[in-house]
Scaffold this motif. Sequence first.
Motif, PDB file in Angstrom:
ATOM      1  N   SER A  35      -5.058  56.425  31.639  1.00 52.11           N
ATOM      2  CA  SER A  35      -3.757  57.029  31.917  1.00 52.11           C
ATOM      3  C   SER A  35      -3.669  57.309  33.404  1.00 52.11           C
ATOM      4  CB  SER A  35      -3.571  58.332  31.134  1.00 52.11           C
ATOM      5  OG  SER A  35      -2.400  59.014  31.568  1.00 52.11           O
ATOM      6  N   PRO A  36      -2.474  57.194  33.992  1.00 49.49           N
ATOM      7  CA  PRO A  36      -2.331  57.549  35.402  1.00 49.49           C
ATOM      8  C   PRO A  36      -2.234  59.059  35.627  1.00 49.49           C
ATOM      9  CG  PRO A  36      -0.227  56.863  34.532  1.00 49.49           C
ATOM     10  CD  PRO A  36      -1.234  56.635  33.434  1.00 49.49           C
ATOM     11  N   LEU A  37      -2.112  59.827  34.565  1.00 48.34           N
ATOM     12  CA  LEU A  37      -1.958  61.271  34.669  1.00 48.34           C
ATOM     13  C   LEU A  37      -3.325  61.941  34.663  1.00 48.34           C
ATOM     14  CD1 LEU A  37       1.026  61.710  32.197  1.00 48.34           C
ATOM     15  CD2 LEU A  37       1.047  61.058  34.617  1.00 48.34           C
ATOM     16  N   THR A  89      -1.624  67.282  32.263  1.00 45.53           N
ATOM     17  CA  THR A  89      -0.282  66.831  32.630  1.00 45.53           C
ATOM     18  C   THR A  89       0.327  66.177  31.398  1.00 45.53           C
ATOM     19  OG1 THR A  89      -1.099  66.387  34.867  1.00 45.53           O
ATOM     20  CG2 THR A  89       1.044  65.456  34.280  1.00 45.53           C
ATOM     21  N   PHE A  90       1.126  66.907  30.672  1.00 42.49           N
ATOM     22  CA  PHE A  90       1.631  66.450  29.373  1.00 42.49           C
ATOM     23  C   PHE A  90       3.071  65.960  29.538  1.00 42.49           C
ATOM     24  CE2 PHE A  90      -1.328  70.045  28.593  1.00 42.49           C
ATOM     25  CZ  PHE A  90      -2.393  69.286  28.141  1.00 42.49           C
ATOM     26  N   ALA A 137       5.947  56.319  36.113  1.00 43.96           N
ATOM     27  CA  ALA A 137       7.367  56.406  36.464  1.00 43.96           C
ATOM     28  C   ALA A 137       8.038  57.558  35.730  1.00 43.96           C
ATOM     29  CB  ALA A 137       8.064  55.086  36.152  1.00 43.96           C
ATOM     30  N   ARG A 138       7.742  57.695  34.451  1.00 43.67           N
ATOM     31  CA  ARG A 138       8.310  58.799  33.691  1.00 43.67           C
ATOM     32  C   ARG A 138       7.850  60.142  34.285  1.00 43.67           C
ATOM     33  NH1 ARG A 138      10.392  60.188  28.841  1.00 43.67           N
ATOM     34  NH2 ARG A 138      11.920  58.657  29.517  1.00 43.67           N
TER      35      ARG A 138
END
Length: 275
Positions: free
Chosen positions: A152-154, A158-159, A222-223
């Motif tokens: 994940s990029p998060l 970070t939800f 992006a989101r």
Amino acid sequence: MSVDLNDPGIDPFDVAKAAATVIAERTGAATHDVALVLGSGWGQTADLIGPTLATVDNADVPGFHAAAVAGHSGSMRSVAIGDTGRRALVYGTRTHFYEGRGVRAVVHAVRTAKAAGCSTIVLTNGCGGLNLAWGPGTPVLISDHINLTAASPLEGPTFVDLTDLYSARLRAIAHEVDPTLDEGIYVQFRGPHYETPAEVQMAKRMGGDLVGMSTTLEAIAARHVGLEVLGISLVTNLAAGISDQPLSHQEVIEAGQAAAERCGRLLADVVQRVA
């Protein structure tokens, strides 16, 4: 410009801001409105959106690298969106997860687009199709995805809600431009090897319609930063086991070249309506 985004002491969002500053200086545009990431088969799209007002070598921008895949361009372009007065930031390549540069590098272009002022991003790719009705050269809107990269990029707690990740509004605009467009669920594998026939069947049983090696991590990023996302896949070949033909990257390039006019015009019309 070489920056080690994997360094835990570096804030990737600071690097994105630095990249956006360089882009603004080199393009003469304080902000851009729409970003496009051009995957395999989509390289000629920028020419149909409008005139290129500036070209920036990736190597001159913090956090970016030269293209690692044949059929991609190692530069980004500032393109006038028709006569709207708005600009598109068009990335001629992306960093793929399989390059081993880390997830931060994969999503750096997305974060830079946001820092450059974009509110919308269009993510394109070349992919394998699981539907026999979608021959090579068929564009398909991405309605949802399955991320099989195990990444994940998060970072940290970070939800982010991904329920409507691929914008229904933007897909509706695309359908207005081309009512014949189908939609499908995109499945990202890690790559760089192609999927086995068994893996393709697994993806199909999971609900997948398209398989490839990009896009999902970028869409999540992006989101997270608040960009509205449109995803479009170009079916460049039938996935492994769906047909009896061997897979090759040359086939991907050739299918993209054959479909360049249709796909380029489609995206150009969609971007102009969005802008």
